[in-house]
Design a protein around this motif. Sequence first.
Motif, PDB file in Angstrom:
ATOM      1  N   LEU A  82       0.865  -1.552  -0.022  1.00  0.00           N
ATOM      2  CA  LEU A  82       0.107   0.372  -0.313  1.00  0.00           C
ATOM      3  C   LEU A  82       0.733   1.482   0.000  1.00  0.00           C
ATOM      4  O   LEU A  82       0.354   2.220  -0.557  1.00  0.00           O
ATOM      5  CB  LEU A  82      -0.826  -0.059   1.284  1.00  0.00           C
ATOM      6  CG  LEU A  82      -1.615   0.886   1.037  1.00  0.00           C
ATOM      7  CD1 LEU A  82      -2.657   1.666  -0.261  1.00  0.00           C
ATOM      8  CD2 LEU A  82      -2.634   0.867   2.310  1.00  0.00           C
ATOM      9  N   SER A  83       1.854   1.728   0.479  1.00  0.00           N
ATOM     10  CA  SER A  83       3.010   2.215   0.838  1.00  0.00           C
ATOM     11  C   SER A  83       2.777   2.683  -0.991  1.00  0.00           C
ATOM     12  O   SER A  83       4.124   3.961  -1.086  1.00  0.00           O
ATOM     13  CB  SER A  83       3.794   2.145   1.236  1.00  0.00           C
ATOM     14  OG  SER A  83       4.504   0.952   1.107  1.00  0.00           O
ATOM     15  N   MET A  84       3.190   1.740  -1.523  1.00  0.00           N
ATOM     16  CA  MET A  84       4.254   1.459  -2.930  1.00  0.00           C
ATOM     17  C   MET A  84       3.008   2.548  -3.416  1.00  0.00           C
ATOM     18  O   MET A  84       3.574   3.180  -4.950  1.00  0.00           O
ATOM     19  CB  MET A  84       4.409   0.333  -3.503  1.00  0.00           C
ATOM     20  CG  MET A  84       5.676   0.622  -2.638  1.00  0.00           C
ATOM     21  SD  MET A  84       6.555  -1.414  -3.480  1.00  0.00           S
ATOM     22  CE  MET A  84       6.466  -0.778  -4.630  1.00  0.00           C
ATOM     23  N   VAL A  85       1.680   2.423  -3.462  1.00  0.00           N
ATOM     24  CA  VAL A  85       0.643   2.464  -4.218  1.00  0.00           C
ATOM     25  C   VAL A  85      -0.255   3.933  -4.013  1.00  0.00           C
ATOM     26  O   VAL A  85      -0.953   4.767  -4.572  1.00  0.00           O
ATOM     27  CB  VAL A  85      -0.865   1.081  -4.649  1.00  0.00           C
ATOM     28  CG1 VAL A  85      -1.420   2.330  -5.488  1.00  0.00           C
ATOM     29  CG2 VAL A  85      -0.159   0.190  -4.764  1.00  0.00           C
ATOM     30  N   ALA A  86       0.191   3.871  -3.006  1.00  0.00           N
ATOM     31  CA  ALA A  86      -0.897   5.635  -1.706  1.00  0.00           C
ATOM     32  C   ALA A  86      -0.319   6.271  -2.787  1.00  0.00           C
ATOM     33  O   ALA A  86      -1.062   7.443  -3.099  1.00  0.00           O
ATOM     34  CB  ALA A  86      -0.334   5.539  -0.533  1.00  0.00           C
ATOM     35  N   PRO A  87       0.843   7.330  -3.160  1.00  0.00           N
ATOM     36  CA  PRO A  87       1.528   8.158  -3.242  1.00  0.00           C
ATOM     37  C   PRO A  87       1.546   8.622  -4.855  1.00  0.00           C
ATOM     38  O   PRO A  87       0.792   9.764  -4.923  1.00  0.00           O
ATOM     39  CB  PRO A  87       2.926   7.911  -3.233  1.00  0.00           C
ATOM     40  CG  PRO A  87       3.589   7.189  -1.797  1.00  0.00           C
ATOM     41  CD  PRO A  87       2.617   5.911  -1.971  1.00  0.00           C
ATOM     42  N   PRO A  88       1.001   7.799  -5.276  1.00  0.00           N
ATOM     43  CA  PRO A  88       0.548   7.835  -6.941  1.00  0.00           C
ATOM     44  C   PRO A  88      -0.494   8.120  -7.673  1.00  0.00           C
ATOM     45  O   PRO A  88      -1.007   9.364  -7.762  1.00  0.00           O
ATOM     46  CB  PRO A  88       1.556   6.675  -8.239  1.00  0.00           C
ATOM     47  CG  PRO A  88       2.773   5.660  -7.177  1.00  0.00           C
ATOM     48  CD  PRO A  88       2.036   6.096  -5.754  1.00  0.00           C
TER      49      PRO A  88
END
Length: 326
Positions: free
Chosen positions: A168-174
């Motif tokens: 989720l930490s990789m998907v959330a910023p974009p």
Amino acid sequence: MQGSDGALSFTELVLNASFLVQLVMLFLLILSVVSWTIIIQRSNQYKLGRKKADEFEEKFWSGIDLNNLYQDCVKRQHSLIGLEVIYSAGFKEFVRLVNSGPADQEVVMDGTYRQMKVAASREIENLETHLPTLATIGSISPYIGLFGTVWGIMHAFVALAAVKNATLSMVAPPIAEALIATAMGLFAAIPAVMFYNRFTTKLEALENRYLNFMDEFATILNRRLVTIKSASVKREEAQNQVKPRSFNDFASRNTASSYRNQEYAENSYKEEARFVKRPTAEGPTYRVGNMRRSHENNEENSLRSGAPSSLRSLSGRGNINNGQGS
């Protein structure tokens, strides 16, 4: 992308967004600035127009002379707004048509009203300035923001496809970067739509106010034109009454003079007739006035001589004939 406390920073999200999303954000920011500029400028314009309309109507209905009010508007012709422009245009056209010569009342009022209508249309057009731009910003900004969001999410999922273990930490910023574009689109669209509706209402109110003033002013000018026409008719009637009276006096004097001349001619004819002589045995007698007097004198002489006047006339004629025969 995350701050010291692990939260996402708005500035970092904008700076780390893809190039296309950044262009969308920049464009939406420009649209928002333009929208608020138009909102502030139009608000001041409508406020000034309403204030000037109140001041002019207060002055107009205070009983001031229309000529003086027009001269005051002429002195400030470069700073006239709203009702002042309509009044100046209408009154100027009214005076021009009246001074151009005798014209039909309907023609004068129609020309005056059309001139005021043109001036009112120009004023309304000035009030409508930039309102289409505001409406355009309000209608397209959400779609532009949505385009940035869709593009950002698509770019995020393409990047995640290359990662085997996505978190989720990789998907959330974009995704957050993409959603910022939608937020900026709404930030530009909502005020634009809200103030556009508000300005439209104010514009309709001012337009109705202008139209009502045009009708009221046209009624006043129509009443004034009727007064001018009636005064002109009375003046012409007075002039026409003076001329026939002098003509009748002149004609009566000529008639009296002709009557006197005729009477003098009849008297002269009578006098001449009195002296027209008729030959008789006793001498000339007067045909008209003195015939009776001559006959009475002849009768009197006959009585004195003892013979009728008729016999004396016959004897007289015989003597004359005898004398002529001898």
